[in-house]
Design a protein around this motif. Sequence first.
Motif, mmCIF file in Angstrom:
data_model
loop_
_atom_site.group_PDB
_atom_site.id
_atom_site.type_symbol
_atom_site.label_atom_id
_atom_site.label_comp_id
_atom_site.label_asym_id
_atom_site.label_seq_id
_atom_site.Cartn_x
_atom_site.Cartn_y
_atom_site.Cartn_z
ATOM 1 N N LEU A 40 0.838 -1.194 0.000
ATOM 2 C CA LEU A 40 0.000 0.000 0.000
ATOM 3 C C LEU A 40 0.879 1.251 0.000
ATOM 4 N N PRO A 41 0.318 2.404 -0.377
ATOM 5 C CA PRO A 41 1.114 3.639 -0.398
ATOM 6 C C PRO A 41 1.788 3.976 0.938
ATOM 7 N N ASN A 42 1.199 3.533 2.044
ATOM 8 C CA ASN A 42 1.813 3.812 3.356
ATOM 9 C C ASN A 42 2.863 2.769 3.746
ATOM 10 N N GLY A 43 3.129 1.803 2.847
ATOM 11 C CA GLY A 43 4.139 0.780 3.107
ATOM 12 C C GLY A 43 3.597 -0.491 3.722
ATOM 13 N N SER A 44 2.338 -0.483 4.158
ATOM 14 C CA SER A 44 1.728 -1.686 4.722
ATOM 15 C C SER A 44 1.553 -2.744 3.641
ATOM 16 N N LEU A 45 1.604 -3.990 4.064
ATOM 17 C CA LEU A 45 1.431 -5.101 3.127
ATOM 18 C C LEU A 45 0.063 -5.723 3.297
ATOM 19 N N ARG A 46 -0.478 -6.225 2.195
ATOM 20 C CA ARG A 46 -1.727 -6.983 2.211
ATOM 21 C C ARG A 46 -1.529 -8.193 1.309
ATOM 22 N N ILE A 47 -2.223 -9.269 1.644
ATOM 23 C CA ILE A 47 -2.141 -10.503 0.869
ATOM 24 C C ILE A 47 -3.552 -10.889 0.461
ATOM 25 N N ARG A 48 -3.764 -11.067 -0.831
ATOM 26 C CA ARG A 48 -5.082 -11.485 -1.300
ATOM 27 C C ARG A 48 -5.337 -12.917 -0.847
ATOM 28 N N ARG A 49 -6.574 -13.198 -0.422
ATOM 29 C CA ARG A 49 -6.964 -14.547 0.006
ATOM 30 C C ARG A 49 -6.666 -15.561 -1.105
ATOM 31 N N ALA A 50 -7.004 -15.218 -2.347
ATOM 32 C CA ALA A 50 -6.766 -16.131 -3.473
ATOM 33 C C ALA A 50 -5.280 -16.424 -3.640
ATOM 34 N N GLU A 51 -4.427 -15.422 -3.414
ATOM 35 C CA GLU A 51 -2.979 -15.623 -3.528
ATOM 36 C C GLU A 51 -2.479 -16.530 -2.410
ATOM 37 N N LEU A 52 -3.002 -16.348 -1.194
ATOM 38 C CA LEU A 52 -2.599 -17.214 -0.087
ATOM 39 C C LEU A 52 -3.004 -18.653 -0.369
ATOM 40 N N GLU A 53 -4.221 -18.850 -0.875
ATOM 41 C CA GLU A 53 -4.693 -20.202 -1.208
ATOM 42 C C GLU A 53 -3.838 -20.819 -2.315
ATOM 43 N N ARG A 54 -3.474 -20.029 -3.323
ATOM 44 C CA ARG A 54 -2.620 -20.518 -4.412
ATOM 45 C C ARG A 54 -1.245 -20.907 -3.871
ATOM 46 N N TRP A 55 -0.701 -20.060 -3.016
ATOM 47 C CA TRP A 55 0.617 -20.307 -2.426
ATOM 48 C C TRP A 55 0.600 -21.586 -1.587
ATOM 49 N N LEU A 56 -0.458 -21.751 -0.780
ATOM 50 C CA LEU A 56 -0.584 -22.964 0.036
ATOM 51 C C LEU A 56 -0.683 -24.206 -0.838
ATOM 52 N N ALA A 57 -1.477 -24.144 -1.904
ATOM 53 C CA ALA A 57 -1.630 -25.286 -2.802
ATOM 54 C C ALA A 57 -0.296 -25.650 -3.454
ATOM 55 N N ALA A 58 0.484 -24.637 -3.787
ATOM 56 C CA ALA A 58 1.791 -24.884 -4.418
ATOM 57 C C ALA A 58 2.779 -25.535 -3.444
ATOM 58 N N HIS A 59 2.510 -25.417 -2.147
ATOM 59 C CA HIS A 59 3.407 -25.981 -1.130
ATOM 60 C C HIS A 59 2.857 -27.259 -0.503
ATOM 61 N N GLU A 60 1.791 -27.801 -1.070
ATOM 62 C CA GLU A 60 1.260 -29.073 -0.559
ATOM 63 C C GLU A 60 2.257 -30.186 -0.831
ATOM 64 N N ASP A 61 2.323 -31.095 0.093
ATOM 65 C CA ASP A 61 3.212 -32.246 -0.023
ATOM 66 C C ASP A 61 2.356 -33.466 -0.307
ATOM 67 N N ALA A 62 2.603 -34.106 -1.427
ATOM 68 C CA ALA A 62 1.845 -35.308 -1.765
ATOM 69 C C ALA A 62 2.281 -36.433 -0.830
ATOM 70 N N ALA A 63 1.371 -36.879 0.006
ATOM 71 C CA ALA A 63 1.706 -37.927 0.986
ATOM 72 C C ALA A 63 1.292 -39.291 0.480
#
Length: 63
Positions: A40-63
Amino acid sequence: MATAGSKPLTVPQVCAELGISRSTFYDWRAKRRAPKCITLPNGSLRIRRAELERWLAAHEDAA
């Protein structure tokens, strides 16, 4: 415009959801291993829910 359900998450919200400390999140970010963030313009960070879900899916470990 984003709806209330799709409001980007703050770093503390993401850390709480992942069970990690803020310092771990920022360490991952420095190493380019964290989910993509919106700066954001004030330097704060935000993470889109969809991006977090995508990131988590990319880090799943096939058991």
